[in-house]
Scaffold this active site. Structure first.
Site, PDB file in Angstrom:
ATOM      1  N   GLY A   1       0.853  -1.187   0.000  1.00 20.79           N
ATOM      2  CA  GLY A   1       0.000   0.000   0.000  1.00 20.79           C
ATOM      3  C   GLY A   1       0.889   1.236   0.000  1.00 20.79           C
TER       4      GLY A   1
ATOM      5  N   GLY B   1       3.780   8.716   1.298  1.00 17.85           N
ATOM      6  CA  GLY B   1       4.574   9.131   2.452  1.00 17.85           C
ATOM      7  C   GLY B   1       5.865   8.340   2.569  1.00 17.85           C
ATOM      8  N   VAL B   2       6.694   8.725   3.522  1.00 16.44           N
ATOM      9  CA  VAL B   2       8.012   8.118   3.657  1.00 16.44           C
ATOM     10  C   VAL B   2       7.940   6.686   4.171  1.00 16.44           C
ATOM     11  CG1 VAL B   2       8.406   8.991   6.016  1.00 16.44           C
ATOM     12  CG2 VAL B   2      10.365   8.508   4.517  1.00 16.44           C
ATOM     13  N   ASP B   3       6.979   6.372   5.026  1.00 18.27           N
ATOM     14  CA  ASP B   3       6.920   5.041   5.631  1.00 18.27           C
ATOM     15  C   ASP B   3       6.612   3.952   4.603  1.00 18.27           C
ATOM     16  OD1 ASP B   3       7.410   6.158   8.146  1.00 18.27           O
ATOM     17  OD2 ASP B   3       5.288   6.538   8.494  1.00 18.27           O
ATOM     18  N   SER B   4       5.585   4.171   3.776  1.00 22.18           N
ATOM     19  CA  SER B   4       5.251   3.167   2.759  1.00 22.18           C
ATOM     20  C   SER B   4       6.333   3.110   1.678  1.00 22.18           C
ATOM     21  CB  SER B   4       3.883   3.454   2.141  1.00 22.18           C
ATOM     22  OG  SER B   4       3.856   4.707   1.483  1.00 22.18           O
TER      23      SER B   4
ATOM     24  N   CYS C   1     -11.229   2.377   9.257  1.00 24.36           N
ATOM     25  CA  CYS C   1     -10.601   2.311   7.936  1.00 24.36           C
ATOM     26  C   CYS C   1      -9.668   1.108   7.838  1.00 24.36           C
ATOM     27  CB  CYS C   1      -9.848   3.607   7.646  1.00 24.36           C
ATOM     28  SG  CYS C   1      -9.040   3.623   6.018  1.00 24.36           S
TER      29      CYS C   1
ATOM     30  N   GLY D   1       3.024   0.150   5.458  1.00 22.89           N
ATOM     31  CA  GLY D   1       4.005   0.986   6.130  1.00 22.89           C
ATOM     32  C   GLY D   1       3.574   1.409   7.520  1.00 22.89           C
TER      33      GLY D   1
ATOM     34  N   CYS E   1      -8.535  12.415   6.887  1.00 20.00           N
ATOM     35  CA  CYS E   1      -8.358  12.870   5.501  1.00 20.00           C
ATOM     36  C   CYS E   1      -9.557  13.641   4.975  1.00 20.00           C
ATOM     37  CB  CYS E   1      -8.048  11.689   4.594  1.00 20.00           C
ATOM     38  SG  CYS E   1      -9.442  10.988   3.727  1.00 20.00           S
TER      39      CYS E   1
END
Length: 381
Positions: free
Chosen positions: A8, A12-15, A99, A124, A205
């Protein structure tokens, strides 16, 4: 056993680093960007298009393909409508937990494994499982346990506490073995400066940067009522609808020097009971009642009436030791060793045993809130 992995990708930086780590390990990786909210309905206030552009940038840099999947309808039906219904009924929901349960670890999981026929998904999230970051300890007939991340401050098991065992069994969490600082360093080292320096998204969001009260007015009809001092029974102000307020929230009543805080919401009279001062006893409780729990693996109450563990209902707060008992209606009674402030109906109480997240149960009321209503009722006689 697991070769083809769908990640997924959020932008962003994590994924991004999650995808990089998988590719470095030799997995065949496909990035999927989930569109869960139709930003066109919100005059462009959501960052969906920018996130998609960042997701494309990440996948191009890493060297993997990216596809987009639309779950707007599913998000509306499974998350947003429940969100509105709860607020209308005086509850305070947690859309992130919903979610994860309904979209990321149900619709997305099924899309990846059933429609695209991949072997597993990777996310992530800052979390770990007993099967390991790359499912290296996977056992077909053994339950997987959800464990806290190495970075305790960024740990996201709170938001994963309601997902189903079936999806968790085939989910990889590579970044759970790293701290946030280490993840940002990896991103910079592999040339992903754009996402490494990207401001971390916070909040919900579909609300974006708007004021929550302005947002909720668009969907729920306002029904004015009174703020009532829980000690005196006197009206100390007026509100435009109790769906705009949550337990523990400060009420800015300009006629009073000391601030009032929401202690309870009475649906019958449309009144909000308020307590004078942030440390008022009406805001604290050490006994909480929940709906039926959702356990991640085995039911810890299957062969006993109660057990000891740790509790939290806000993901950034410290864990509190507690005793959990099963009620006749299937819900839980959680007796806390230390009273907590603003235990909020609609939120989730998440239970831990050491580093393991056992699952969660939705809070319905607390002993102090029951007492607040009794006290208010006695004033009406």
């Amino acid at each position: 056993m697991f070769r083809k992995i769908i990640v997924g990708i959020s932008g962003g930086v994590d994924s991004a680093v999650c995808a990089h780590l998988l590719k470095e390990k030799g997995f065949s990786v496909l990035g999927v960007f989930m569109r869960n909210w139709d930003e066109l309905d919100e005059t462009g206030r959501c960052s969906g298009e920018k996130d998609l552009a960042d997701a494309n940038y990440v996948c191009n840099k890493i060297g993997i393909d990216l596809i987009e999947v639309n779950f707007v309808k599913e998000y509306w039906n499974n998350v947003f409508t429940n969100f509105l219904e709860d607020y209308q009924n005086g509850l305070t929901p947690n859309p992130d937990i919903l979610c994860n349960r309904h979209i990321k670890f149900d619709h997305f999981y099924k899309y990846a494994l059933e429609k695209l026929e991949f072997d597993a998904i990777a996310m992530g999230h800052y979390a770990r499982t007993s099967f390991g970051p790359y499912l290296e300890n996977y056992k077909p007939n053994k339950d997987v346990h959800l464990l806290q991340a190495k970075d305790s401050f960024k740990d996201q098991t709170f938001f994963l506490s309601n997902i189903r065992q079936k999806a968790l069994r085939k989910t990889m969490f590579p970044i759970g073995e790293y701290t946030k600082g280490e993840i940002k360093s990896i991103a910079k080292n592999i040339g992903l400066h754009r996402v490494a320096l990207k401001k971390e998204s916070t909040g919900i969001c579909f609300i974006g940067n708007r004021n929550f009260k302005d947002f909720i007015k668009e969907y729920i009809h306002s029904k004015p009522g009174d703020f009532i001092d829980i000690d005196t029974g006197k009206v100390v102000g007026h509100h435009e609808g109790f769906h705009q307020w949550t337990v523990g929230q400060r009420c800015r009543l300009h006629s009073y020097l000391k601030p009032y805080f929401v202690a309870a919401k009475d649906e019958l009279t449309n009144s909000i009971l308020v307590a004078y001062g942030t440390d008022h006893p009406a805001l604290y409780s050490n006994l909480v009642y929940t709906q039926n729990p959702s356990w991640i693996s085995s039911d810890p109450l299957k062969d006993r009436n109660q057990f000891r563990c740790q509790f939290r209902f806000q993901h950034t707060k410290p864990l509190v030791d507690c005793t959990v008992e099963k009620l006749n209606d299937g819900g839980l009674q959680v007796s806390l060793d230390k009273p907590l402030r603003a235990l909020t109906p609609g939120q989730y109480g998440v239970l831990y045993l050491g580093t393991e997240c056992l699952g969660c149960a939705r809070i319905m009321t607390s002993e102090q809130m029951k007492n607040n209503f009794k006290q208010f009722a006695s004033m009406q006689i």
